[in-house]
Design a protein around this motif. Structure first.
Motif, PDB file in Angstrom:
ATOM      1  N   THR A 127      49.097  31.617  60.992  1.00 11.01           N
ATOM      2  CA  THR A 127      49.934  30.462  61.354  1.00 11.01           C
ATOM      3  C   THR A 127      50.957  30.879  62.393  1.00 11.01           C
ATOM      4  N   GLU A 128      51.319  29.929  63.223  1.00  9.99           N
ATOM      5  CA  GLU A 128      52.386  30.144  64.206  1.00  9.99           C
ATOM      6  C   GLU A 128      53.343  28.953  64.155  1.00  9.99           C
ATOM      7  N   LEU A 129      54.620  29.252  64.224  1.00  6.83           N
ATOM      8  CA  LEU A 129      55.619  28.177  64.229  1.00  6.83           C
ATOM      9  C   LEU A 129      55.474  27.351  65.501  1.00  6.83           C
ATOM     10  N   ASN A 130      55.481  26.031  65.346  1.00  6.47           N
ATOM     11  CA  ASN A 130      55.376  25.121  66.479  1.00  6.47           C
ATOM     12  C   ASN A 130      56.021  23.802  66.062  1.00  6.47           C
ATOM     13  N   LEU A 131      57.158  23.500  66.664  1.00  4.00           N
ATOM     14  CA  LEU A 131      57.903  22.297  66.278  1.00  4.00           C
ATOM     15  C   LEU A 131      57.088  21.018  66.450  1.00  4.00           C
ATOM     16  N   ASN A 132      56.055  21.083  67.312  1.00  3.15           N
ATOM     17  CA  ASN A 132      55.209  19.917  67.541  1.00  3.15           C
ATOM     18  C   ASN A 132      53.812  20.090  66.918  1.00  3.15           C
ATOM     19  N   GLY A 133      53.701  21.047  66.005  1.00  2.00           N
ATOM     20  CA  GLY A 133      52.405  21.341  65.405  1.00  2.00           C
ATOM     21  C   GLY A 133      51.873  20.182  64.568  1.00  2.00           C
ATOM     22  N   ASN A 134      50.539  20.160  64.415  1.00  2.00           N
ATOM     23  CA  ASN A 134      49.880  19.096  63.651  1.00  2.00           C
ATOM     24  C   ASN A 134      49.862  19.376  62.144  1.00  2.00           C
ATOM     25  N   TYR A 135      50.323  20.565  61.749  1.00  2.00           N
ATOM     26  CA  TYR A 135      50.311  20.954  60.345  1.00  2.00           C
ATOM     27  C   TYR A 135      51.710  21.391  59.937  1.00  2.00           C
ATOM     28  N   TRP A 136      51.917  21.538  58.632  1.00  2.00           N
ATOM     29  CA  TRP A 136      53.217  21.995  58.156  1.00  2.00           C
ATOM     30  C   TRP A 136      53.062  22.795  56.863  1.00  2.00           C
ATOM     31  N   ILE A 137      54.121  23.503  56.518  1.00  2.00           N
ATOM     32  CA  ILE A 137      54.132  24.289  55.288  1.00  2.00           C
ATOM     33  C   ILE A 137      54.512  23.363  54.139  1.00  2.00           C
ATOM     34  N   LYS A 138      53.582  23.183  53.209  1.00  2.00           N
ATOM     35  CA  LYS A 138      53.817  22.275  52.084  1.00  2.00           C
ATOM     36  C   LYS A 138      54.558  22.945  50.936  1.00  2.00           C
ATOM     37  N   ASP A 139      54.361  24.253  50.792  1.00  2.00           N
ATOM     38  CA  ASP A 139      55.045  24.982  49.716  1.00  2.00           C
ATOM     39  C   ASP A 139      54.985  26.470  50.020  1.00  2.00           C
TER      40      ASP A 139
ATOM     41  N   ILE B 282      47.563  33.698  52.456  1.00  2.00           N
ATOM     42  CA  ILE B 282      48.370  34.870  52.104  1.00  2.00           C
ATOM     43  C   ILE B 282      49.229  35.228  53.308  1.00  2.00           C
ATOM     44  N   GLN B 283      50.533  35.325  53.093  1.00  2.00           N
ATOM     45  CA  GLN B 283      51.450  35.732  54.159  1.00  2.00           C
ATOM     46  C   GLN B 283      51.950  37.143  53.856  1.00  2.00           C
ATOM     47  N   PHE B 284      51.468  38.084  54.644  1.00  2.00           N
ATOM     48  CA  PHE B 284      51.888  39.484  54.495  1.00  2.00           C
ATOM     49  C   PHE B 284      52.015  40.114  55.868  1.00  2.00           C
ATOM     50  N   PRO B 285      53.151  40.741  56.147  1.00  2.00           N
ATOM     51  CA  PRO B 285      54.336  40.871  55.283  1.00  2.00           C
ATOM     52  C   PRO B 285      55.035  39.514  55.103  1.00  2.00           C
ATOM     53  N   ARG B 286      55.816  39.445  54.048  1.00  2.00           N
ATOM     54  CA  ARG B 286      56.523  38.200  53.757  1.00  2.00           C
ATOM     55  C   ARG B 286      57.569  37.899  54.823  1.00  2.00           C
ATOM     56  N   LEU B 287      57.627  36.626  55.213  1.00  2.00           N
ATOM     57  CA  LEU B 287      58.634  36.179  56.172  1.00  2.00           C
ATOM     58  C   LEU B 287      59.445  35.056  55.539  1.00  2.00           C
ATOM     59  N   ASP B 288      60.636  34.866  56.050  1.00  2.00           N
ATOM     60  CA  ASP B 288      61.509  33.817  55.530  1.00  2.00           C
ATOM     61  C   ASP B 288      61.134  32.502  56.199  1.00  2.00           C
ATOM     62  N   VAL B 289      60.290  31.712  55.530  1.00  2.00           N
ATOM     63  CA  VAL B 289      59.866  30.423  56.074  1.00  2.00           C
ATOM     64  C   VAL B 289      60.227  29.328  55.075  1.00  2.00           C
ATOM     65  N   LYS B 290      60.385  28.118  55.574  1.00  2.00           N
ATOM     66  CA  LYS B 290      60.831  27.004  54.745  1.00  2.00           C
ATOM     67  C   LYS B 290      59.736  25.933  54.635  1.00  2.00           C
ATOM     68  N   LYS B 291      59.786  25.200  53.552  1.00  2.00           N
ATOM     69  CA  LYS B 291      58.896  24.049  53.401  1.00  2.00           C
ATOM     70  C   LYS B 291      59.134  23.045  54.530  1.00  2.00           C
ATOM     71  N   ASN B 292      58.068  22.359  54.906  1.00  2.00           N
ATOM     72  CA  ASN B 292      58.072  21.303  55.918  1.00  2.00           C
ATOM     73  C   ASN B 292      58.200  21.830  57.337  1.00  2.00           C
ATOM     74  N   THR B 293      58.187  23.165  57.497  1.00  2.00           N
ATOM     75  CA  THR B 293      58.205  23.734  58.845  1.00  2.00           C
ATOM     76  C   THR B 293      56.875  23.423  59.545  1.00  2.00           C
TER      77      THR B 293
END
Length: 352
Positions: free
Chosen positions: A290-302, A324-335
């Motif tokens: 996954t890559e962060l994208n403010l205009n992305g078509n998907y989001w982090i649900k949990d 699986i996210q490894f190494p762990r990163l600080d990400v938030k729901k709905n990103t």
């Protein structure tokens, strides 16, 4: 390991069948009649090779423990047969005391242990008194092999679950069986000691040529230990083969979910991710990026904390994936994110 008597002692009409695996099941079924008829094992075929660790894995109620008891001869097949070295395995109708002479079964509940006797006596009781010196040395050797010689004078009732399991294995091994059958052998073993016991069992198999057949519901156990897997679902064998191959290229979606917790997508769901396919696919959690994208078509649900990694629930209104996210990163729901699938497995039509 000494050769054991064949089934002609019990089944006089039997004729040995050559060129079979050490343990061979043919069209094997077991149906329990009652208020509700339950087909625990449903017309399965299998072969278990000598000197290997074979694991029977499946969800609760899949028939794996029943299959183990059929192999041992504790249960009478409704149809089909089990053969050991080409001879029919005798069952309750053939022997006063059921269970094949070349095999030993270690059950989940430690039913065979005398809880109020000492560890030494529990193990030594399996040997005759014709040679007391040999009996003592063999008992000591077996206790040392399973690393419980320091517990020899303790009562079994005072031991932990993992220590009781080692005593049960000692009792099973002291008479040098050719086959050891184990039903959920690590259920009552603390996680901290599980790896050590698994390594000890693997070493015993390597040193003695013992054939081990174990039942488990835990993919981590069987992937670490087994040379071959038999995957059961609803009384049938859904898959069988090398653990590495079944993890990466399963024949059945059930196997993919069981071993790798894979995401199973239908063709219309795969198309949402840009994957064109005519058949269902499996995507392992570790094969998603996954890559962060403010205009992305998907989001982090949990975001689920799993210790050294995070499990991310990602997707949109039409598709949901576990990553699986490894190494762990600080990400938030709905990103908002982009999703990239690096590898996937396509199931053949006959697998579904």
């Amino acid at each position: 390991m000494g050769k054991q008597a064949n089934s002609c002692q019990y089944i006089f009409s039997d004729v040995q069948q050559p060129d079979l695996p050490m343990i061979h099941g043919k069209d094997l079924s077991c149906v329990f009649e009652g208020n509700i008829t339950v087909t625990a094992v449903d017309h399965v075929h299998f072969g278990i090779e000598e000197g290997q660790i074979t694991a029977i894995i499946g969800e609760s109620g899949s028939g794996k423990s029943t299959l183990l008891k059929l192999i041992y001869g504790l249960l009478e097949p409704t149809s089909g047969e089990v053969r050991y070295r080409g001879w029919l395995v005798p069952t309750r109708k053939d022997k006063l005391i059921p269970g094949h002479d070349a095999m030993k079964l270690v059950s989940q509940g430690f039913d065979d242990l005398n809880l109020y006797a000492k560890v030494w006596d529990n193990v030594a009781s399996q040997l005759s008194n014709t040679n007391l010196a040999l009996k003592a040395s063999k008992t000591q050797e077996t206790l040392e092999r399973l690393r419980i010689d320091h517990l020899a004078k303790k009562r079994v009732a005072d031991l932990s679950g993992g220590e009781k399991q080692r005593v049960a294995i000692c009792r099973a091994l002291i008479n040098d069986p050719e086959v050891l059958l184990m039903d959920e052998p690590f259920n009552q073993v603390d996680a901290a000691f599980r790896d050590e016991l698994q390594q000890d069992i693997q070493q015993i198999v390597a040193e003695t040529g013992l054939t081990l057949v174990m039942v488990s519901h835990d993919p981590a156990e069987v992937l670490a230990m087994a040379n071959k897997l038999i995957v059961m679902k609803n009384g049938k064998i859904a898959d069988a083969g090398d653990p590495h191959a079944l993890y990466n290229w399963p024949h059945h979606p059930y196997t993919a979910r069981l071993l790798a917790k894979s995401n199973i997508l239908q063709p219309n769901e795969a198309k949402i991710l840009g994957i064109e396919t005519e058949h269902p696919i499996a995507i392992q959690q570790e094969h998603i990026q996954t890559e962060l994208n403010l205009n992305g078509n998907y989001w982090i649900k949990d975001v689920r904390f799993r210790g050294f990694f995070n499990e991310l629930i990602i997707g949109n209104e039409e598709v949901t994936l576990h990553q699986i996210q490894f190494p762990r990163l600080d990400v938030k729901k709905n990103t908002r994110i982009d999703i990239l699938v690096t590898t996937y497995h396509v199931f053949e039509p006959k697998s579904i």
